[in-house]
Design a protein around this motif. Sequence first.
Motif, short mmCIF file in Angstrom:
data_model
loop_
_atom_site.label_atom_id
_atom_site.label_comp_id
_atom_site.label_asym_id
_atom_site.label_seq_id
_atom_site.Cartn_x
_atom_site.Cartn_y
_atom_site.Cartn_z
N MET A 1 40.61 45.25 46.36
CA MET A 1 41.15 46.15 45.52
C MET A 1 42.13 47.01 45.77
O MET A 1 43.11 47.24 44.92
N ARG A 2 42.52 47.30 46.93
CA ARG A 2 43.47 48.08 47.43
C ARG A 2 44.63 47.18 47.40
O ARG A 2 45.75 47.63 47.02
N ALA A 3 44.54 45.93 47.57
CA ALA A 3 45.70 45.05 47.60
C ALA A 3 46.29 45.12 46.12
O ALA A 3 47.33 44.93 45.74
N ILE A 4 45.28 44.73 45.16
CA ILE A 4 45.75 45.05 43.75
C ILE A 4 46.00 46.20 43.33
O ILE A 4 47.43 46.18 42.66
N ALA A 5 45.71 47.29 43.83
CA ALA A 5 46.39 48.58 43.42
C ALA A 5 47.95 48.44 44.17
O ALA A 5 48.60 49.25 43.58
N ASP A 6 47.99 48.13 45.30
CA ASP A 6 49.46 48.18 45.81
C ASP A 6 50.32 47.42 45.11
O ASP A 6 51.47 47.72 45.17
#
Length: 408
Positions: A1-6
């Motif tokens: 999820m963090r990668a998608i957000a970044d």
Amino acid sequence: MRAIADTLAARFNPVAVRGEIAGFSRAASGHCYFSLKDETGQVRCAMFRRAAEQLNFSPRDGQRVEARGKLDVYGPRGDLQLLVDTLQPAGQGALFEQFLRLKAQLEGEGLFNAARKRALPAQPHSIGVVTSLGAAALRDVVTALRRRVPHLPVVVYPSAVQGLQAPTELCAALKTAYRRHAETGESEVLLLVRGGGSMEDLWSFNDESVVRTVAQAPMPVVCGVGHETDFTLADFVADLRAPTPTAAAELCAPARDLRLGELAYLLERMNEAAYGAVDQRAQQLDRLAQRMGRPSARVHGSHQRLSALQHRLHSALLLASQRQHGRLQALEGVLPVALQRAVDQHSRRLQRCETSLGLLDPRLVLERGYAFLTDTQGLAITRASQARPGQALRATLADGELGLTVDS
């Protein structure tokens, strides 16, 4: 999820989004949560307290705004959301513009005039409710009515309150209530209720056909749709607007405890009035008894008054007798003189009459040598033509009568 957000942050941020607010709410922490939508979709938005404190207007559902911020992914749910840094009005939304146009039209037709509003019955015999059978608003209304007026019958006219079919079903339910009211007097007051929601959720109560049907109600209508800050066109045309469904129930059904308290107060006032009237009559009776005093004293007083009246009557009779006696004595002195005067007057009149009558006595004429002739029947002979030869006549002279016979 963090990668998608970044990835989103690197490719799109910062972003500006324009759309209509839906489901706006402000948490106790000061954060604001809502959705922005247009014809093709919607995105969830969060505005933290520091940014919300910079707002120079009060956001509301249906308002068209422009939001600037950063796209992010809410990890626990994996939802895409917009973290709003600034929010500015961008013109009213299409739904709100439609709401204002229809409101102006209906207001121009006089459907919202205060003169049309009717007062709610103080003691309705039955209450009708138009809402969905599965709505929380129905449970709130029933709970409030059961608590305040458990003796009153409640009639539910079910209808959808959201969705494409809601306006048609609402109109049908309202007309059913009107027909039963006309036939049997059912539902002296009608509640039109629904819980809170977005402007889209409440849009059925802005439908023109629903508003016009509410305006045709033969009984007073209380509209309790949404929360206190929600307004629909049905609120304006109804006889009374309630901020919530529960408030609508409370407005048309005074609490039983309140009515019982009023009855107790009236009973107390009535008892006080009755006791006061009795006390007043008792005081009047006491005053009359004081004025009356002892019966023997009143009898003695009556005897005294009677004696005084008898004395006055005796004195009056004696005085009247004395006056009459004086008048009688005066008349006795005057009567002989008056009688003598009257006798003298009549004597003189009699003498004059005798003299006049004597002058008319035929004997005085006979004394001068005249005779009075009559036939044998005593009829006077005044003309020669009355006699015939050989007829016997009688001549009356001054000193006697002579028998005569006519020769020729």
